[in-house]
Every structure is written in structure tokens, then in C-alpha cells.
Design a protein around this motif. Structure first.
Motif, short mmCIF file in Angstrom:
data_model
loop_
_atom_site.label_atom_id
_atom_site.label_comp_id
_atom_site.label_asym_id
_atom_site.label_seq_id
_atom_site.Cartn_x
_atom_site.Cartn_y
_atom_site.Cartn_z
N VAL A 203 0.85 -1.19 0.00
CA VAL A 203 0.00 0.00 0.00
C VAL A 203 0.89 1.24 0.00
O VAL A 203 2.01 1.21 0.50
CB VAL A 203 -0.95 0.04 1.22
CG1 VAL A 203 -1.94 -1.09 1.17
CG2 VAL A 203 -0.19 0.02 2.54
N ASP A 204 0.37 2.34 -0.57
CA ASP A 204 1.16 3.57 -0.58
C ASP A 204 0.88 4.37 0.70
O ASP A 204 0.13 3.91 1.57
CB ASP A 204 0.90 4.38 -1.86
CG ASP A 204 -0.53 4.89 -1.95
OD1 ASP A 204 -1.24 4.83 -0.93
OD2 ASP A 204 -0.91 5.34 -3.04
N ALA A 205 1.48 5.55 0.79
CA ALA A 205 1.39 6.32 2.03
C ALA A 205 -0.05 6.73 2.33
O ALA A 205 -0.41 6.96 3.48
CB ALA A 205 2.29 7.54 1.95
N ARG A 206 -0.91 6.78 1.28
CA ARG A 206 -2.32 7.14 1.52
C ARG A 206 -3.14 5.92 1.92
O ARG A 206 -4.33 6.01 2.16
CB ARG A 206 -2.93 7.74 0.26
CG ARG A 206 -2.30 9.05 -0.18
CD ARG A 206 -2.82 9.42 -1.57
NE ARG A 206 -2.60 8.31 -2.49
CZ ARG A 206 -3.52 7.81 -3.32
NH1 ARG A 206 -4.72 8.31 -3.36
NH2 ARG A 206 -3.22 6.81 -4.14
N GLY A 207 -2.51 4.73 1.87
CA GLY A 207 -3.23 3.51 2.24
C GLY A 207 -3.92 2.86 1.06
O GLY A 207 -4.74 1.96 1.24
N ALA A 208 -3.60 3.29 -0.14
CA ALA A 208 -4.20 2.67 -1.33
C ALA A 208 -3.36 1.48 -1.75
O ALA A 208 -2.12 1.55 -1.69
CB ALA A 208 -4.27 3.68 -2.46
N ILE A 209 -4.02 0.39 -2.17
CA ILE A 209 -3.27 -0.79 -2.62
C ILE A 209 -2.64 -0.47 -3.97
O ILE A 209 -3.33 -0.06 -4.90
CB ILE A 209 -4.20 -2.01 -2.75
CG1 ILE A 209 -4.74 -2.38 -1.37
CG2 ILE A 209 -3.46 -3.20 -3.35
CD1 ILE A 209 -5.69 -3.55 -1.36
N VAL A 210 -1.32 -0.62 -4.05
CA VAL A 210 -0.66 -0.31 -5.31
C VAL A 210 -0.10 -1.57 -5.97
O VAL A 210 0.26 -1.55 -7.14
CB VAL A 210 0.47 0.74 -5.14
CG1 VAL A 210 -0.13 2.11 -4.92
CG2 VAL A 210 1.40 0.37 -4.01
N ARG A 211 -0.07 -2.65 -5.23
CA ARG A 211 0.48 -3.86 -5.81
C ARG A 211 -0.02 -5.09 -5.05
O ARG A 211 -0.16 -5.06 -3.84
CB ARG A 211 2.00 -3.80 -5.67
CG ARG A 211 2.69 -4.79 -6.47
CD ARG A 211 3.78 -4.10 -7.20
NE ARG A 211 4.47 -5.02 -8.02
CZ ARG A 211 5.75 -4.88 -8.32
NH1 ARG A 211 6.43 -3.87 -7.85
NH2 ARG A 211 6.30 -5.74 -9.10
N LEU A 212 -0.24 -6.18 -5.81
CA LEU A 212 -0.67 -7.46 -5.23
C LEU A 212 0.13 -8.55 -5.90
O LEU A 212 0.39 -8.45 -7.10
CB LEU A 212 -2.10 -7.78 -5.67
CG LEU A 212 -3.30 -7.05 -5.17
CD1 LEU A 212 -4.52 -7.65 -5.83
CD2 LEU A 212 -3.40 -7.29 -3.68
N ASN A 213 0.47 -9.59 -5.20
CA ASN A 213 1.08 -10.71 -5.93
C ASN A 213 -0.01 -11.72 -6.30
O ASN A 213 -1.17 -11.55 -5.94
CB ASN A 213 2.24 -11.33 -5.15
CG ASN A 213 1.80 -12.07 -3.93
OD1 ASN A 213 0.66 -11.94 -3.51
ND2 ASN A 213 2.68 -12.84 -3.36
N ARG A 214 0.41 -12.77 -7.02
CA ARG A 214 -0.55 -13.77 -7.51
C ARG A 214 -1.34 -14.38 -6.36
O ARG A 214 -2.56 -14.49 -6.42
CB ARG A 214 0.22 -14.87 -8.28
CG ARG A 214 -0.61 -16.01 -8.78
CD ARG A 214 0.27 -17.17 -9.21
NE ARG A 214 1.32 -17.49 -8.24
CZ ARG A 214 1.13 -18.17 -7.12
NH1 ARG A 214 -0.05 -18.63 -6.83
NH2 ARG A 214 2.13 -18.40 -6.29
#
Ligand code: ADP
Length: 547
Positions: A203-214
Motif C-alpha cells: 500500500v502507498d502512504a495514503r493507504g491505497a493498494i498499489v500492488r498485489l502478488n498472484r
């Protein structure tokens, strides 16, 4: 260039020196550096032809970055280290002034030169190495179609420019190296993330998910449409997520809040109840560089259902064992005490002593059997139940097991076994299954009634059935019989642990077979069956029957 006075020459040199400091500092690549070097060199000498070449030691190749010919910039190219002046300077690391090319050096073909077909040969030139310590990084070369266009002072000037170029090339290579390193790290990270079994979310500093693995995508059952990267987890967006993902997201919200405030979260567990029960462990680390602002955080989710189930099973087994082991131990101890006092007093009733001894033996056997069952069940749960297949005559084994049980049973045990039902099975394990089915049939049916055991080869399988006239089972009970620890209500006043059928079912499954039960209902008896696959020789008739 016109003739300069001494003053003018001095001023020109000072200006040159002050320009050198900043030369090429802005260049973002070798082509830009070439242009900066050309512009500077053109100020101080004849640059009718001008080239910048870099040298690759590993492949001994000279790469001409760009070439200027009569004011026109041309693409470069590569050539192996050869015999020309450029190669000579690279080899020696010393500058070279060529006053009259035709007299001093090999005829030169301007490889990167101009109009097709026209073979233009410079008449003079100056070639200087670009050095980094002792290493030659490349060369700068200015050439003219005039003879004697250069003198020693030009060698010095071009060397000064080359010294500046050296620093720039090193800087550019370092940046290029860093970019490559960066790319390599990114690729490595990508591979690690993809091969991880744990689900990982960044998650980024705003708490938004920016990446997920499989694994995270699979765990959250998300397709690319359900998750918009870079947007915070908001309730209205979560409504479109699958139920399991919503449950996980609910647990993620406080974790993400903690990360946004820069706090890591120690491992904790959540239990998912929508759909299949699952236990997840969740932990999160805030990403904060040693100096600088918070970058968000990494959340790791691990499915620990199997681990927890196994722990629970061990606890269950322990609790069960504790209870079921206590009684026989007390009985054994009591009877042993009786025997001991009789032996020490020398008197007593020999018949009572004999009974005490046989009770001890019986209870000890039961204890041993229970301990073995507990061990086998934990092996089965851990996927470690061992099966050692060997040619086994199922009819013979069935008769043998029935014989052993018959001597102590108050029932009539009938055996109907086809001859030569032989397959590759684990004799000991098959006996375990038969003992369980037969002893259940005896346990759950009245004394004096008949229990029938049949063995037959039917369509590639050996089928065994054990029929009794006992308490029977209803449909709900039949559906749950093979679950670990299951005991029907009607069986509760008969001692047992509900492990035998579970284990028997596991043993049959480990042989590639199946097990089932049939009953017309309570009080109307039941039939327990299992089928084991027969080997290929049984599938292909004729069968050679062995005596
Ligand atoms: P246990 O007999 O120790 O309880 P099992 O796993 O062998 O454990 O059997 C599980 C349950 O299945 C029993 O408790 C009983 O309710 C039911 N059951 C097994 N065999 C029979 C049978 N022959 N007739 C009726 N019920 C049976």
C-alpha cells in the motif's frame, strides 16, 4: 584560425579552462556528450571530422558513438581493435598527432564517413585517449582534410577536453549501471513475489493498494476488474468484492490505518467464516526509508488453516486419548495390585488370579490397539500414512481375521469369499480395516445375531462387505460416518472414539479404493463395504488361479 597576440592567447586559454569545468555535465547520454565535446573542440581547433569512440575491454571492440564530418552528424558503429590510429591510441594510452596522414599512417577509410562511394581520406589528425587512471575508456579524434592542420598545442587542448570527457563517461556508465541494477532488482523482486505462497499487498502512504502478488489475487478472489489500484479501500467499492475478500478487507482496514500512521502490525490471526472456514495470519510492516517520508507498507497474509487444524487435531486426540486411556490403565493397575497382594501373601483364589491376569492382558491389548489407532490417525492427518503393497489374497485374509475374532465373539460370523481375489495391497492395513468393520458389526448388533463377511471380485475391483443385524443407521448418520470423531447418537452408550471408520476410510483411499455404508434405517442392521482396485492381471482374463 587567425594569428592571436600573446594576451589574446592567454585569455583564450583561461576561458577554455573555465569552460572545461562544466563541459558535458548536463549530458544525459553519450550522444549528448559527443555534441558538447564537439562544440567545445570546434572552438579551439579544426574539427572538419570529429569523433568520440568508447572502448569495451571485454570484447576488445571500439564503439564510435557519433561522428561529425563537415558539419554533418553521422551515426556511429563498432569495429574490433585494429591497426589504425584510433586502435593504436587505445592500445598505448598515449595521444597521437598525425601531421601528414599519407606519409605516417596506414591509408584510412572513414568507416562512418559520408557520401556513398566517395573515399575521403583525412590528411592530418589528432587522436587522444580518454583515460580513467590507467584504463582507456575511449578516444577523441579531430581530423582535417588539410595536411598539418594540427600542432602540439592541439594535442594538449584535446587532451584537456578528453580528461573532462573521462569523468562524464564514468558518470554516465555509473548511471547506466545503476539503471541496470535497479532493473535487475525489480526483476528479482517480481520473481520472488510471483513465486511466494504468502499473499502480499503493498500500500502507498495514503493507504491505497498499489500492488498485489498472484497469491493475494487468488486469496482475495479478485479479477483485475474488481480492484482499482491506487485507490483507498472504501466501503462502497468493497461492496462489489466477493464475500471472502470483503471479510479480509474488513480485517485489512485497521492494518492499513496503522500503516498510514507509520506503525507496523505484529502477526495476528483472523478466521474467515464466509464459504470454507479458513484461518489467516496477517502482519504488516511500514515502509519508511532511514531518511525521508513514509512510503506506505507491506501486508503479508498466510493461510494457516492446515496448521491450525493439525494443532486442533493433536489437542483433540490428546484429550480423547487421555480420557480413553485412563479407564483401562485404572483397571490394569487394580488387577495388578490384586495379583501382587496374592503373590506376596501366598494365598488367594487361583481362579480369581487367572481372571485378573487375563483382564490385564485384554486391557493391555486394547490399550495397545488404541495407541496404534491414535498414531495412525495422526499419520493420516499429516498425509504420512504408510502403505506397503504386496500380492495379497483378500479371501484368505478375511477368513483369517474372522477366525481370530470368532473365538471371542458371542455372534455367528459367516464368511463368503471368492477364491483368489488377489491384488497388490498392504496386508496389515487391510487387516486393520477388516478388524474395524467386523468389531463394529459385533459391537453394534445383539449377541447371538449373525454377521456376514463377503469377498468378491467384481469388474476390476475386490469388494468386501460386512453385514450385521444391529442398530442400523439413518440417512443423516450414513452421510457423516467417515468423519473423524463421528459417533451416531444411537452408539453413544457403547464405548468408542469414532476414529476406526475414519482411519479405515483413509486406508482404503490410500489404496485407491472407496468405502461406503448402507442401512435400511435404525434397528434394521447395516452393511459396510469397501472396494479395492484389482491389478491389471485381473482385468485381462484368463486368470491363472494359484492354489
Ligand atoms: P467407534 O465405533 O469407536 O465409535 P468407528 O469410527 O468405528 O468408531 O465408528 C463410528 C460410528 O459409526 C460409531 O460410533 C457408530 O455410530 C457408527 N457405526 C459404525 N459401525 C456401525 C455398525 N456396524 N452399525 C451401526 N453403526 C455403526
Amino acid at each position: 584560425m587567425g594569428v592571436l597576440t600573446a594576451d589574446e592567447q592567454l585569455r583564450a586559454r583561461l576561458e577554455f579552462a573555465s569552460r572545461l569545468g562544466a563541459l558535458g555535465a548536463d549530458a544525459r547520454d553519450l550522444a549528448e556528450l559527443f555534441r558538447a565535446l564537439y562544440a567545445e573542440t570546434a572552438r579551439v581547433m579544426d574539427t572538419t571530422v570529429f569523433l568520440l569512440a568508447v572502448y569495451d575491454e571485454a570484447s576488445e571492440t571500439v564503439q564510435v558513438v557519433r561522428q561529425m564530418d563537415r558539419g554533418v552528424e553521422h551515426e556511429g558503429g563498432s569495429f574490433p581493435l585494429g591497426k589504425g590510429f584510433t586502435s593504436e591510441v587505445i592500445r598505448t594510452g598515449a595521444p597521437r598527432l598525425i601531421r601528414r596522414w599519407s606519409a605516417e599512417g596506414p591509408p584510412v577509410r572513414l568507416l562512418y564517413g559520408t557520401e556513398a562511394g566517395e573515399l575521403v581520406t583525412p590528411q592530418s589528425g589528432v587522436v587522444v585517449p580518454i583515460l580513467s587512471g590507467d584504463r582507456v575508456l575511449g578516444v577523441l579524434s579531430a581530423q582535417s582534410y588539410r595536411a598539418e592542420a594540427y600542432e602540439d598545442a592541439d594535442v594538449l587542448s584535446l587532451s584537456a577536453i578528453a580528461a573532462q570527457a573521462g569523468g562524464n563517461i564514468k558518470r554516465l556508465r555509473a548511471t547506466e549501471q545503476m539503471a541496470l541494477e535497479h532493473e535487475r532488482h525489480a526483476l528479482q523482486l517480481e520473481a520472488v513475489l510471483a513465486s511466494m505462497n504468502d499473499a502480499l499487498l503493498i500500500v502507498d502512504a495514503r493507504g491505497a493498494i498499489v500492488r498485489l502478488n498472484r497469491a493475494a489475487r487468488e486469496l482475495l478472489c479478485l479479477d483485475s476488474a474488481s480492484l482499482v489500484f491506487g485507490q483507498p479501500l472504501e466501503p462502497q467499492r468493497l461492496e462489489q468484492w466477493p464475500a471472502t475478500a470483503r471479510e479480509i478487507a474488513a480485517a485489512l482496514v485497521p492494518v492499513i490505518d496503522a500503516l498510514r500512521s507509520g506503525t507496523s502490525v505484529a502477526e495476528f490471526e483472523i478466521e474467515l467464516r464466509s464459504g470454507k472456514r479458513r484461518v489467516l495470519s496477517l502482519a504488516a510492516s511500514a515502509l519508511r526509508p532511514p531518511r525521508g517520508a513514509l512510503q506506505g507498507g507491506v501486508i503479508v497474509l498466510r493461510d494457516i488453516t492446515g496448521q491450525r487444524d493439525l494443532e486442533r487435531l493433536r489437542e483433540d486426540i490428546f484429550a480423547m486419548a487421555w480420557h480413553d486411556l485412563q479407564t483401562p490403565i485404572t483397571v490394569i493397575k487394580g488387577h495388578a495390585e490384586i495379583l501382587r497382594s496374592q503373590l506376596s501373601s501366598g494365598g488367594g483364589d487361583p481362579k480369581a488370579a487367572k481372571e485378573a491376569a487375563s483382564t490385564i492382558v485384554k486391557r493391555a491389548d486394547a490399550l495397545a490397539a488404541l495407541a496404534l489407532t491414535l498414531f495412525d490417525v495422526s499419520c493420516l492427518e499429516a498425509g504420512l500414512l504408510s502403505i506397503a503393497p504386496w500380492p495379497t489374497d483378500l479371501g484368505a485374509v478375511a477368513r483369517d481375521v474372522a477366525e481370530g475374532i470368532r473365538s471371542t465373539a458371542g455372534h455367528d460370523i459367516e464368511v463368503f469369499a471368492d477364491e483368489n481375489v488377489v491384488g497388490e495391497w498392504d496386508d496389515r492395513r487391510v487387516r486393520q480395516v477388516l478388524v474395524n468393520l467386523l468389531s463394529n458389526a459385533l459391537k453394534y448388533s445383539p449377541e447371538g445375531s449373525t454377521v456376514s463377511l463377503s469377498v468378491a471380485a467384481v469388474e476390476g475391483s475386490a469388494t468386501v462387505s460386512v453385514r450385521d443385524d444391529g442398530i442400523g443407521l439413518d440417512g443423516t448418520e450414513l452421510a457423516q460416518l467417515f468423519r473423524r470423531g463421528y459417533r451416531a447418537e444411537s452408539a453413544k452408550h457403547t464405548p468408542g472414539q469414532g476414529l476406526g471408520l475414519y482411519l479405515a476410510h483413509g486406508i482404503v483411499a490410500a489404496h485407491g479404493g472407496r468405502m461406503w455404508a448402507e442401512s435400511p434405517g435404525h434397528g434394521r442392521g447395516s452393511t459396510f463395504c469397501f472396494a479395492l482396485p484389482l491389478g491389471r492381471e485381473h482385468a485381462d482374463p484368463p486368470v491363472e488361479h494359484r492354489a
